[in-house]
Design an enzyme around this catalytic site. Structure first.
Site, PDB file in Angstrom:
ATOM      1  CG  HIS B 152      15.101  39.481   0.000  1.00  0.00           C
ATOM      2  ND1 HIS B 152      15.895  38.398   0.300  1.00  0.00           N
ATOM      3  CD2 HIS B 152      13.860  38.970  -0.214  1.00  0.00           C
ATOM      4  CE1 HIS B 152      15.168  37.296   0.252  1.00  0.00           C
ATOM      5  NE2 HIS B 152      13.924  37.609  -0.046  1.00  0.00           N
ATOM      6  CG  HIS B 198      15.756  39.203  -4.185  1.00  0.00           C
ATOM      7  ND1 HIS B 198      16.689  38.413  -3.578  1.00  0.00           N
ATOM      8  CD2 HIS B 198      14.550  38.680  -3.835  1.00  0.00           C
ATOM      9  CE1 HIS B 198      16.084  37.450  -2.896  1.00  0.00           C
ATOM     10  NE2 HIS B 198      14.784  37.598  -3.023  1.00  0.00           N
TER      11      HIS B 198
HETATM   12 FE   LIG Z   1      12.282  36.366  -0.540  1.00  0.00          FE
END
Ligand SMILES: [Fe+2]
Ligand code: FES
Lengths: 92, 306
Positions: B152, B198
């Site tokens: 990410h 995420h």
């Molecule tokens: Fe991170």
């Protein structure tokens, strides 16, 4: 070789080594004038003006933070230069 | 782990001021494999555990920082749909003209935060992929920090509320966790297109096109400890950790590669589902959210970026 690095503003001094960046010398002491930094010439946090003394730039500085013109006037990133004499500097 | 149209952030290109040193760092310390060089001298990498042709590219430049991130979407038809939807959202779309060997057509645009985002549907398989038949966990023991995948990234820029709207309304991603200022303005959002906690995150910041970090997934807390040993051994500039994020619950270390870009090695994190309720942070508690063991914000988090 070791040299004295001095922050002109606070008067604080640090032991500089000719094989280590000025940023590192300040950080190792635990009382650097910088709160943190990338130590890679990328973030610009450690921008200083060298008021007195000789130094060697050993690492490329991000042009986002120091222009060529500034560099020629002794404005550098402390993590990209090593001292080759006693140094007096201030935050730029 | 896609549960939306957007499978993963599959490709990131970073600018580095010290190409040779940075290449050696990604190869020997992070443990990525060099896939090759583009005709203009950019260096391509992948982790030992990735299937795609390459996932990380370093470009020599006068300033460090972020060039672009590209998201893989489910198929060619979806790619065209998303291109039209991006234009309808208000961002002019172009076809990426720089060479990315192995990659099919990439559409790109500039997000309100100043970052270039790209979308693609096709990429060749790499020459060296993980085993498929009666597979061992790896073919050769992984090197260095044993990075498993590009995981990410966290971008800093203005008007992240609009960026979040783009990623949710157009790309169909969702945000399991978020933080607004007391007057209700978006301050930090963590977005995903799959079950990962995420894929991309945004923090509101004045200066456009700025990156806080890109992250590589490690197996577990032991791997994070090993990464910390390598930080000591190789005199890497550590930023924070080993510690835990309360946000996403991942275990983490932040450090800087030789051109000053921040890298995270990240392990764990919860499984995200789009139908779960969202977790909220208030700005006064965000320090604990980011650095759970320290319990406070670390000055470099907001100030040191490339
Ligand atoms: Fe991170
Ligand atoms: S510490 Fe980032 S440029 Fe020197």
């Amino acid at each position: 070789m070791t040299y004295e690095i001095k922050d002109a503003e606070s008067g604080m001094t640090y032991i500089g080594r000719d094989d280590e960046s000025i940023f590192r010398a300040m950080h190792k002491s635990g009382r650097s004038i910088f709160k943190g930094g990338c130590e890679g010439g990328g973030c610009g946090i450690c921008k200083v003006k060298i008021l007195e003394g000789e130094y060697v730039a050993f690492k490329k500085m991000s042009r986002r933070h120091v222009t060529e013109e500034e560099e020629s006037q002794g404005i550098v990133l402390a993590c990209c230069v090593k001292p080759s004499s006693d140094i007096s500097l201030e935050k730029a | 782990m896609a549960i939306t149209k957007t499978i993963r952030p599959g490709l990131i290109q970073m600018r580095v001021t010290n190409l040779e040193e940075s290449v050696a760092f990604y190869r020997d310390v992070l443990g990525l494999d060099v896939v090759g060089k583009t005709s203009d001298g950019r260096v391509m990498f992948k982790t030992f555990d990735e299937f795609d042709h390459h996932s990380v590219v370093l470009r020599a430049a006068p300033e460090s920082g972020f060039d672009y991130v590209a998201f893989k979407v489910t198929d060619a038809e979806t790619l065209e749909e998303l291109k039209a939807a991006t234009e309808a959202f208000g961002y002019p779309v172009d076809i990426a003209s720089d060479e990315q060997p192995g990659y099919g057509k990439r559409y790109g645009f500039t997000l309100c935060t100043g970052h270039r985002i790209e979308l693609y549907a096709e990429v060749d398989m790499a020459e060296n992929i993980p085993m498929l038949l009666n597979p061992d966990p790896w073919i050769d023991p992984p090197r260095g920090m044993k990075a498993q995948r590009f995981d990410h990234l966290l971008l800093y820029g203005p008007n992240i509320g609009e960026a979040v709207r783009y990623f949710t309304e157009v790309l169909g991603m969702f945000y399991p966790e978020y933080c607004n200022t007391p007057d209700g303005k978006p301050f930090a959002y963590w977005l995903t297109g799959g079950n990962k906690a995420h894929d991309i995150a945004f923090v509101e910041y004045e200066k456009p096109n700025t990156i806080h970090h890109h992250a590589f997934y490690l197996e577990d807390w032991n791997a994070i400890g090993h990464a910390a040993d390598l930080i000591g051994k190789h005199r890497v500039k550590r930023d924070v950790g080993p510690t835990r994020h309360a946000i996403t619950r991942g275990q983490t270390i932040y450090f800087f590669e030789p051109s000053g870009n921040r890298i995270e090695t990240y392990a764990g994190g919860y499984a995200a589902y789009p139908d779960n309720p969202k977790r909220q942070w208030t700005v006064d508690e965000i320090g604990r959210g980011l650095f759970y063991y320290e319990g406070e914000l670390i000055p470099s988090f907001l100030e040191v970026v490339t």
